[in-house]
Design a protein around this motif. Structure first.
Motif, mmCIF file in Angstrom:
data_model
loop_
_atom_site.group_PDB
_atom_site.id
_atom_site.type_symbol
_atom_site.label_atom_id
_atom_site.label_comp_id
_atom_site.label_asym_id
_atom_site.label_seq_id
_atom_site.Cartn_x
_atom_site.Cartn_y
_atom_site.Cartn_z
ATOM 1 N N PRO A 156 0.818 -1.213 0.000
ATOM 2 C CA PRO A 156 0.000 0.000 0.000
ATOM 3 C C PRO A 156 0.852 1.263 0.000
ATOM 4 N N LEU A 157 0.433 2.221 -0.765
ATOM 5 C CA LEU A 157 1.123 3.515 -0.866
ATOM 6 C C LEU A 157 0.068 4.614 -0.906
ATOM 7 N N ARG A 158 0.327 5.684 -0.190
ATOM 8 C CA ARG A 158 -0.612 6.796 -0.135
ATOM 9 C C ARG A 158 0.021 8.042 -0.758
ATOM 10 N N ILE A 159 -0.642 8.602 -1.760
ATOM 11 C CA ILE A 159 -0.196 9.831 -2.408
ATOM 12 C C ILE A 159 -0.855 11.014 -1.703
ATOM 13 N N ILE A 160 -0.026 11.947 -1.244
ATOM 14 C CA ILE A 160 -0.516 13.113 -0.506
ATOM 15 C C ILE A 160 -0.047 14.364 -1.246
ATOM 16 N N GLY A 161 -0.977 15.123 -1.780
ATOM 17 C CA GLY A 161 -0.630 16.347 -2.483
ATOM 18 C C GLY A 161 -0.625 17.552 -1.551
ATOM 19 N N VAL A 162 0.375 18.412 -1.727
ATOM 20 C CA VAL A 162 0.469 19.641 -0.937
ATOM 21 C C VAL A 162 0.724 20.804 -1.895
ATOM 22 N N PRO A 163 -0.338 21.402 -2.441
ATOM 23 C CA PRO A 163 -0.196 22.442 -3.475
ATOM 24 C C PRO A 163 0.126 23.808 -2.870
ATOM 25 N N MET A 164 1.332 23.926 -2.331
ATOM 26 C CA MET A 164 1.701 25.152 -1.622
ATOM 27 C C MET A 164 2.839 25.873 -2.333
ATOM 28 N N LEU A 186 3.346 3.583 -10.442
ATOM 29 C CA LEU A 186 3.298 2.920 -9.141
ATOM 30 C C LEU A 186 2.633 1.556 -9.244
ATOM 31 N N THR A 187 1.569 1.476 -10.009
ATOM 32 C CA THR A 187 0.882 0.202 -10.193
ATOM 33 C C THR A 187 1.788 -0.817 -10.887
ATOM 34 N N ASP A 188 2.556 -0.368 -11.866
ATOM 35 C CA ASP A 188 3.481 -1.254 -12.560
ATOM 36 C C ASP A 188 4.565 -1.782 -11.636
ATOM 37 N N LEU A 189 4.847 -1.049 -10.548
ATOM 38 C CA LEU A 189 5.848 -1.465 -9.570
ATOM 39 C C LEU A 189 5.246 -2.311 -8.453
ATOM 40 N N ASP A 190 4.002 -2.741 -8.635
ATOM 41 C CA ASP A 190 3.299 -3.582 -7.658
ATOM 42 C C ASP A 190 2.988 -2.858 -6.356
ATOM 43 N N TYR A 191 2.854 -1.544 -6.426
ATOM 44 C CA TYR A 191 2.283 -0.805 -5.308
ATOM 45 C C TYR A 191 0.772 -0.742 -5.489
ATOM 46 N N ASP A 192 0.083 -0.551 -4.401
ATOM 47 C CA ASP A 192 -1.360 -0.339 -4.425
ATOM 48 C C ASP A 192 -1.605 1.106 -3.996
ATOM 49 N N PRO A 193 -1.562 2.051 -4.953
ATOM 50 C CA PRO A 193 -1.622 3.470 -4.575
ATOM 51 C C PRO A 193 -3.042 3.941 -4.279
ATOM 52 N N THR A 194 -3.148 4.720 -3.221
ATOM 53 C CA THR A 194 -4.377 5.426 -2.891
ATOM 54 C C THR A 194 -4.068 6.914 -2.863
ATOM 55 N N ASP A 195 -4.746 7.663 -3.687
ATOM 56 C CA ASP A 195 -4.533 9.105 -3.743
ATOM 57 C C ASP A 195 -5.563 9.775 -2.836
ATOM 58 N N ASP A 203 0.061 9.116 10.185
ATOM 59 C CA ASP A 203 -1.074 8.192 10.094
ATOM 60 C C ASP A 203 -0.859 7.165 8.981
ATOM 61 N N THR A 204 -0.299 7.606 7.865
ATOM 62 C CA THR A 204 -0.029 6.701 6.747
ATOM 63 C C THR A 204 0.925 5.590 7.170
ATOM 64 N N LEU A 205 2.001 5.956 7.847
ATOM 65 C CA LEU A 205 2.970 4.967 8.302
ATOM 66 C C LEU A 205 2.354 4.032 9.348
ATOM 67 N N GLU A 206 1.567 4.584 10.239
ATOM 68 C CA GLU A 206 0.937 3.766 11.278
ATOM 69 C C GLU A 206 -0.007 2.729 10.663
ATOM 70 N N GLU A 207 -0.600 3.071 9.533
ATOM 71 C CA GLU A 207 -1.523 2.152 8.864
ATOM 72 C C GLU A 207 -0.820 1.202 7.904
ATOM 73 N N GLY A 208 0.521 1.238 7.888
ATOM 74 C CA GLY A 208 1.286 0.288 7.101
ATOM 75 C C GLY A 208 1.477 0.650 5.649
ATOM 76 N N ALA A 209 1.214 1.895 5.281
ATOM 77 C CA ALA A 209 1.379 2.342 3.897
ATOM 78 C C ALA A 209 2.600 3.246 3.780
ATOM 79 N N PHE A 210 3.072 3.381 2.553
ATOM 80 C CA PHE A 210 4.220 4.250 2.264
ATOM 81 C C PHE A 210 3.711 5.632 1.889
ATOM 82 N N PRO A 211 4.168 6.693 2.576
ATOM 83 C CA PRO A 211 3.736 8.044 2.210
ATOM 84 C C PRO A 211 4.605 8.649 1.113
#
Length: 300
Positions: free
Chosen positions: A4-12, A37-46, A89-97
């Motif tokens: 699992p991987l989580r994409i976090i956008g920060v448009p600053m 990311l999908t091709d690398l066998d990650y499961d990305p959630t944006d 929170d992302t790390l605590e839930e076992g995903a890569f930020p």
């Protein structure tokens, strides 16, 4: 198995003096990030973008003893505090930020989140040292301060939003070639490892990167990787706000990130893509390619 991987956008772009990097997260997504990311066998959630105040409604000149001459620091503090929570929170839930900027001031939040419940080292791929403080900054722009901030230098000492508890001896700056005199003097009094472009010229990118990774991994629970696209030569990455000639080449950048992927990387950010200054989204596409290399993509 997919990771699992989580994409976090920060448009600053509050931390910079040139508008446009707030559109960086959208440009990087448009360049095909999810597919890579999908091709690398990650499961990305944006999870989308954090809400960021517009410069027009902020106050660049709000000054306190803590903030000194730092522009928009109240707004930057708010965003970085929320980003730190999101990364932790992302790390605590076992995903890569994977954090998409935005100007480099967002790293204050990324590093704090990654280091909340762990000993973390930092590898900082950048043209700039980003070691100014509100007292020493020549511009007031917070994107020139994040390393000093998360290390608790100057006015950032003992702050609950900036100082991250990262040890100086576990921080490595790689590819530095633009540094203010006050930063140079301050860094000489620290245990931060600084690898300049001259070091890369003399020793090669892979040897320098391995040394930087050794620094960041020594006695830590993992590495936070911060990739500023102005690390590359402007001929490779034209769409950045503060380009500096003489940066790393396309292949040097990939070689460095490929080496990085072999280590225990726990979090990453990609920052300073400015689509307004880019050519056909070239820099955003390069950001996607390099993120993929840093997350394990190989030629074969």
């Amino acid at each position: 198995m997919t990771r699992p991987l989580r994409i976090i956008g920060v448009p600053m772009d509050l931390g910079a003096d040139r508008r446009g990097v707030d559109m960086g997260p959208s440009a990087i997504r448009y360049a095909g990030l999810d597919r890579q990311l999908t091709d690398l066998d990650y499961d990305p959630t944006d999870v989308g973008d954090l809400t960021v105040a517009r410069p027009e409604v902020g106050d660049p000149d709000a000054v306190t003893p803590e903030t000194g001459r730092a522009k928009y620091v109240a707004e930057v503090r708010d965003v970085c505090t929320r980003l730190a929570d999101e990364v932790a929170d992302t790390l605590e839930e076992g995903a890569f930020p994977l954090v998409l900027g935005g100007d480099h001031s967002i790293a204050i939040g990324s590093v704090n989140g990654s280091a909340r419940d762990a000993d973390v080292g930092v590898v900082w791929f950048d043209a700039h040292a980003d070691f100014n403080t509100p007292a020493t900054t020549p511009s007031g722009n917070v994107h020139g301060m994040p390393v000093a901030a998360f290390l608790g230098e100057g006015e950032f000492a003992d702050t609950d939003w900036a100082e991250a508890g990262v040890k100086e001896e576990n921080v490595a700056l790689v590819g530095i070639r633009s540094i203010d005199e006050t930063e140079r003097e301050a860094l000489r009094d620290t245990d931060v490892s600084v690898f300049t472009m001259s070091d890369i010229d003399e020793r090669g990118i892979t040897e320098v990167t391995e040394d930087a990774l050794d620094v960041a991994s020594d006695g830590t629970d993992g590495i936070h990787v911060s990739l500023d696209l102005d690390w590359l030569d402007p001929n490779e990455a034209p769409g950045v706000g503060t380009p500096v000639r003489g940066g790393v080449t396309y292949r040097e950048a990939h070689a460095a990130l490929e080496r990085t992927a072999r280590r225990d990387v726990r979090s990453m950010e990609v920052v300073e893509v400015n689509p307004i200054l880019d050519r056909s989204n070239r820099t955003a596409e390069l950001a996607v390619e390099l993120a993929a290399s840093g997350l394990g993509k190989r030629i074969i």
